[in-house]
Scaffold this active site. Structure first.
Site, PDB file in Angstrom:
ATOM      1  N   SER A   1       0.568  -1.240  -0.410  1.00 53.47           N
ATOM      2  CA  SER A   1      -0.419   0.030   0.147  1.00 53.47           C
ATOM      3  C   SER A   1       1.206   0.931  -0.104  1.00 53.47           C
ATOM      4  CB  SER A   1      -0.687  -0.319   1.081  1.00 53.47           C
ATOM      5  OG  SER A   1      -0.045   0.046   2.437  1.00 53.47           O
ATOM      6  N   ASP A   2       0.491   2.374  -0.553  1.00 51.55           N
ATOM      7  CA  ASP A   2       0.914   3.479  -0.047  1.00 51.55           C
ATOM      8  C   ASP A   2       1.089   4.012   0.523  1.00 51.55           C
ATOM      9  OD1 ASP A   2       2.417   6.202  -0.306  1.00 51.55           O
ATOM     10  OD2 ASP A   2       1.579   6.862  -2.254  1.00 51.55           O
ATOM     11  N   TRP A   3       1.399   4.741   1.754  1.00 55.27           N
ATOM     12  CA  TRP A   3       1.213   4.620   3.022  1.00 55.27           C
ATOM     13  C   TRP A   3       0.595   5.479   3.576  1.00 55.27           C
ATOM     14  CZ3 TRP A   3       5.253   2.218   1.239  1.00 55.27           C
ATOM     15  CH2 TRP A   3       6.140   2.153   1.970  1.00 55.27           C
TER      16      TRP A   3
END
Ligand SMILES: *[C@@H]1O[C@H](CO)[C@@H](O)[C@H](O)[C@H]1NC(C)=O
Ligand SMILES: *[C@@H]1O[C@H](CO)[C@@H](O)[C@H](O)[C@H]1NC(C)=O
Ligand SMILES: *[C@@H]1O[C@H](CO)[C@@H](O)[C@H](O)[C@H]1NC(C)=O
Ligand SMILES: *[C@@H]1O[C@H](CO)[C@@H](O)[C@H](O)[C@H]1NC(C)=O
Ligand SMILES: *[C@@H]1O[C@H](CO)[C@@H](O)[C@H](O)[C@H]1NC(C)=O
Ligand SMILES: *[C@@H]1O[C@H](CO)[C@@H](O)[C@H](O)[C@H]1NC(C)=O
Ligand SMILES: *[C@@H]1O[C@H](CO)[C@@H](O)[C@H](O)[C@H]1NC(C)=O
Ligand SMILES: *[C@@H]1O[C@H](CO)[C@@H](O)[C@H](O)[C@H]1NC(C)=O
Ligand SMILES: *[C@@H]1O[C@H](CO)[C@@H](O)[C@H](O)[C@H]1NC(C)=O
Ligand SMILES: *[C@@H]1O[C@H](CO)[C@@H](O)[C@H](O)[C@H]1NC(C)=O
Length: 872
Positions: free
Chosen positions: A288-290
């Protein structure tokens, strides 16, 4: 994915207009994303992954459930040294994986290099040089202890020139971006570091990418932007460079913040399960992106493999995975084969780049500070020790990385206009004008994450940055040369010292070089009202007035632009403006690189985007105001595949400089187009079924006591994310009021199905059906240097599919950068694959070579198509 057949965006708009007329139907018809389950598991026979798979299977077979979960879940924001770290497996000697920014260097550390942006690398149109840049970045990452380098970038692709992060990627052309992605990935991974193709997908603007961030700017929205993309556009434009990434063997992909067709990027089963893992055959892992993860079990079955940085939101001490994933596997919500597949994909990526368990490079820096000593667990302020070893990684086996940086930025500088004043030859008198030629008075790294445009612009802002080890300003480099040449040299490093500038550039025989810029970056920083995305396409800090003024006083005015994409050039045809150069974002060697082009030491590059006359002429723009109440803002990609030059061609719009344009110090002739049809095998749709989902190792113990925190002697680190339970009462351990819901109540049908699955006809190899890469034609042409000096030329191959208005007039399909001596002729050869002449057929769900007459063009830009012929 497809709300209606065909160009969904358009249909949605029309529906909205229709329904507006019907009083009882106020709701806009929103684009929807088709579900696709189950999540594909790894293919043991996937080409290039066989060894990695075997090693990963052997390793994962030894793991307990807690250990598998540890691989999938980050330990939390600021929990360790890197921007993201996974849990370790101490029992087997595996230390935590370090996931770290950025696509142009190693972010936030020291004694590293600051590389040119991806966009500037693209402007070299030199695959080999892009590879060298990737390899050098990979060497630096490896030597700092980075396991996964968070780049390169194909999302944003560059739908809107205003979009804040376009410079991190390559070009709005999918073929140029695809070549850039593949070459970068091969370079990074050859150095033993896993690359990460990001952000998947449709991440085309910063505004509203995260509802929370938008609320911070005062926008009252509850959900993030939805990029509404139809199936054909998805395949032919946005997915294309990701297919090239998968084909290049990329080990990881990062899913994006925003939604696609109203389903979040990191739980969108159509994107992750169907397109990426099934059709493209991606064998690595999806992170996932942050803070882009919004669900636990749902994201797991939709194809997410790793939660980053692990906590639900930064420093929440809670995770959608960690403890929750352990519980979800134990209670049957997430099938055992899915957690096994996650762990296998993660380990396979590590083994694919020759990782060895127990022999990982130690992480020798801390992202959160440059102090030598400090807490290793930054958020917890625990573990005081030496955390920065200040390892100098600027030189590797291939030599000094500064040399590669200088070469990439020079070869990626585009000579847009030249009336003959360049290259400079011992000029009598140079006046360098503008803040953009000089240093940031507070230092090259003064602004956090480069969040300002003070002094010369060599990098955009945000997470896609690195600290400068030094920054050679244009002023410094040009002064040094002037001294050597006996040239008189003066600079005014301000845009506002009008009277001093006037008296200087009004003198006789002056060559005035004006440096100007326009910046942009990531949405979490607002610079002068630009919340990541640019609010306009004009120059910053009064740049246009500066150029107009100088050129009204000086008949030999050269303009150098540092920018994150196109800017408007209202003064470009002034006869006093004798040359215009776009120097992109050159990185640490900025001054040396521009020197090399101005003085003719190095041959310049080609523009990776179109230079339009107005902002409107691009036909697309950032959505700056929410348009759907508090619900997700809707960005319809209703232009389909028509962005950048494809749009300008379709609209027959005039432009200033076309895509692919760039002058050199010589001239070139194009002759002798030859087209040879090759005997390619017919296209074979993939058929059959996969094996059923395997599970590895012993089934998880059902006694929850096994999953408790190891013992009282194990002091948990504050805010750290663990796989353990803190009680044998699962509801209490989950700390979730909704705990106990049966999967069948909320997970889509077939999400848990581990039986053999049918293969998609468009799938079958890395990047899609292998038949797409069959070479159907060889096209060659002769390129002759008709001028007086040795120079580089970039012959470009375009095709037209002959399908009429639905297709772009021409599309880039290949390019070569060749170095040619005066009078010399070189033959350039292009291989045209089946993919190059196919379109995505929405009905068939496959690539199809249409019936229209296909033409091929070879030339110097998208509007300089010198040669053409029919692909018979
Ligand atoms: C999980 O990772 C953490 C952090 O690296 C480590 O302390 C712990 O021992 C690991 N747990 C297991 C079961 O390996
Ligand atoms: C991994 O090792 C093999 C065998 O030594 C070698 O062929 C390959 O190039 C290496 N790959 C990387 C990414 O280092
Ligand atoms: C489990 O996930 C839920 C959200 O689905 C969250 O509220 C809860 O805090 C999580 N539990 C733990 C222990 O992280
Ligand atoms: C640097 O940039 C910031 C923000 O853009 C601005 O407020 C500041 O005045 C600048 N500082 C200098 C010294 O130019
Ligand atoms: C400008 O150059 C010309 C030609 O070289 C020369 O005749 C003239 O004296 C120069 N003027 C100044 C002020 O240097
Ligand atoms: C465009 O934005 C830049 C940066 O914020 C600003 O300096 C400039 O004045 C703006 N241009 C116009 C025409 O408003
Ligand atoms: C070009 O420069 C000369 C001064 O040498 C000036 O008189 C003239 O107005 C300028 N032309 C333009 C279009 O700015
Ligand atoms: C679970 O394991 C614990 C500790 O080993 C043991 O005391 C307990 O009886 C077990 N419970 C069951 C239901 O087997
Ligand atoms: C740990 O367990 C208690 C109940 O024993 C629960 O109230 C608490 O929220 C749990 N803490 C975490 C971090 O899950
Ligand atoms: C299983 O665990 C997950 C994660 O804590 C939870 O969301 C779900 O409600 C649980 N389901 C059942 C049937 O216990």
């Amino acid at each position: 994915m497809r709300p209606r057949k065909g160009a969904s965006g358009l249909v949605v708009l029309l529906l909205a207009q229709l329904t507006d007329a019907i009083p009882q139907l106020h709701k806009r018809a929103l684009a929807t994303s088709d579900p696709f389950y189950p999540s594909p598991w790894m293919d043991p026979q996937a080409q290039g992954w066989e060894d990695a798979y075997a090693k990963a299977k052997a390793f994962v077979s030894q793991l307990t459930l807690l250990e598998k979960v540890n691989l999938t879940t980050g330990v939390g924001w600021e929990a360790e040294q890197c921007v993201g770290q996974t849990g370790a497996i101490p029992r087997l000697g595996l230390t935590e994986f370090c996931l770290h920014d950025s696509p142009l260097g190693i972010r936030g550390t020291d004694y590293n290099s600051a590389f040119p942006s991806g966009q500037t690398a693209a402007a070299t149109f030199d695959e080999g040089l892009i590879f060298k840049r990737g390899l050098a970045m990979g060497r630096e990452a490896y030597a700092k202890g980075v396991t996964v380098l968070l780049g390169p970038v194909a999302g944003p692709l560059g739908r809107m020139p205003e979009a804040g992060r376009n410079w991190e990627g390559f070009s709005p052309d999918p073929v140029l971006t695809g070549v850039g992605m593949a070459a970068s990935i091969k370079g990074i991974q050859q150095a033993g570091v896993v690359a990460c193709a990001k952000h998947f997908i449709g991440n085309e603007q910063e505004n509203f990418r995260q509802a929370g961030e938008a609320r911070g700017y005062g926008f009252d929205i509850d959900e993030s932007l939805s990029s509404n993309i139809d199936d054909k556009t998805m395949h032919e434009l946005y997915l294309w460079p990701f297919a090239d990434s998968v084909r290049a063997g990329v080990g990881s992909v990062m899913c994006s913040y925003q939604q696609v067709n109203n389903s979040y990027g990191c739980q969108n089963s159509k994107l992750l399960n169907d397109l990426l893992k099934n059709e493209l055959g991606f064998q690595g892992f999806v992170m996932s992106d942050w803070q882009a993860q919004h669900t636990g079990a749902a994201s797991a079955v939709a194809g997410l493999d790793m939660s980053m940085p692990g906590d639900t939101v930064f420093n929440s001490r809670r995770s959608y995975w960690g403890t929750n994933l352990t519980l979800a596997v134990l209670n049957g919500t997430v099938p055992e084969w899915r957690i096994d597949d996650m762990a296998t994909r993660i380990m396979a990526a590590f083994f694919k780049v020759n990782g060895t368990v127990g022999k990982q490079e130690p992480i020798n820096f801390s992202f959160w500070t440059q102090d030598t000593y400090g807490p290793i667990h930054w958020a917890a302020k625990q573990g005081y020790q030496q955390i920065n070893h200040h390892v100098n990684v600027q030189t590797g086996p291939e030599g000094r990385h500064g040399d590669v940086i200088r070469e990439v930025a020079a070869k990626g500088t585009v000579l847009l206009k030249n009336t003959g004043v360049l290259p400079l030859k011992k000029p009598k008198f140079i006046a360098v004008i503008g803040e953009d030629a000089g240093p940031n008075p507070l230092g090259p790294n003064a602004c956090d994450n480069r969040g300002c445009a003070n002094g010369t612009l060599a990098m955009g802002w945000g997470s896609g940055t690195a600290n400068f080890p030094y920054l050679v300003t244009p002023d410094a480099a040009l002064l040094a040369r002037a001294i050597m040449d006996g040239t008189r040299y003066e600079s005014v490093l301000s845009n506002y010292a009008t009277s001093q500038i006037k008296s200087l550039v009004s003198l006789d025989n002056v060559t005035a070089i004006v440096f100007v810029n326009a910046d942009s970056g990531e949405g979490f920083i607002n610079v002068d009202g630009n919340m990541g995305d640019r609010k306009n396409l004009t120059l910053w800090k009064n740049g246009d007035d500066l150029i107009r003024n100088v050129s009204s006083w000086c008949p030999n005015t050269i303009v150098v632009i540092h920018s994150t994409g196109p800017v408007l050039l209202p003064w470009h045809d002034s006869p006093n403006i004798t040359a215009i150069l776009w120097a992109g974002l050159p990185g640490q060697e900025s001054g040396n690189s521009i020197h090399d082009v101005l003085y003719g030491v190095t041959s310049p590059g080609r523009s990776p985007f179109t230079w339009g006359a107005t902002r409107e002429s691009y036909g697309t723009d950032v959505l700056y105001q929410p348009n759907n109440g508090k619900a997700a803002p809707q960005q319809d990609f209703s232009e389909g595949v028509f962005i950048d030059y494809r749009h300008f061609d379709k609209a027959n719009a005039s432009l200033i400089y076309p895509f692919g344009h760039g002058l050199s110090y010589s001239t070139f002739g194009y002759t002798n187009l030859r087209i040879q049809k090759l005997p390619a095998p017919p296209y074979r749709p993939t058929t059959g079924t996969t094996a059923p989902a395997p599970t590895f190792g012993a089934p998880p113990a059902s006694n929850l006591t096994e999953y408790l925190f190891p013992s009282a002697s194990f002091p948990p680190i504050y805010q750290y994310i663990y796989p353990y339970l803190n009680t044998t009462d699962p509801r209490a351990a989950s700390a979730d009021a909704h705990y106990g819901q049966n999967a069948s109540q909320f997970l889509p049908p077939r999400a848990l199905d581990g039986s053999a699955q049918p293969r998609l006809r468009a799938s079958g190899g890395a990047g899609g059906n292998p038949g797409l890469w069959d070479v159907l034609y060889e096209v060659s042409a002769d390129v002759t240097n008709t001028g007086a000096v040795h120079a580089d030329e970039v012959p470009q191959l375009y095709v037209s599919l002959g399908a009429g208005a639905g297709d772009p007039r021409v599309m880039l399909r290949g390019f070569r950068r060749v170095s040619v001596g005066p009078g010399e002729t070189v033959e350039v050869l292009f291989r045209v694959t089946r993919r190059d002449v196919s379109g995505w057929d929405v009905g068939v769900q496959d690539w199809v070579v249409g019936a229209g007459e296909k033409r091929v063009f070879v030339g110097r830009s998208s509007r300089g198509l010198e040669l053409s012929g029919v692909l018979g």
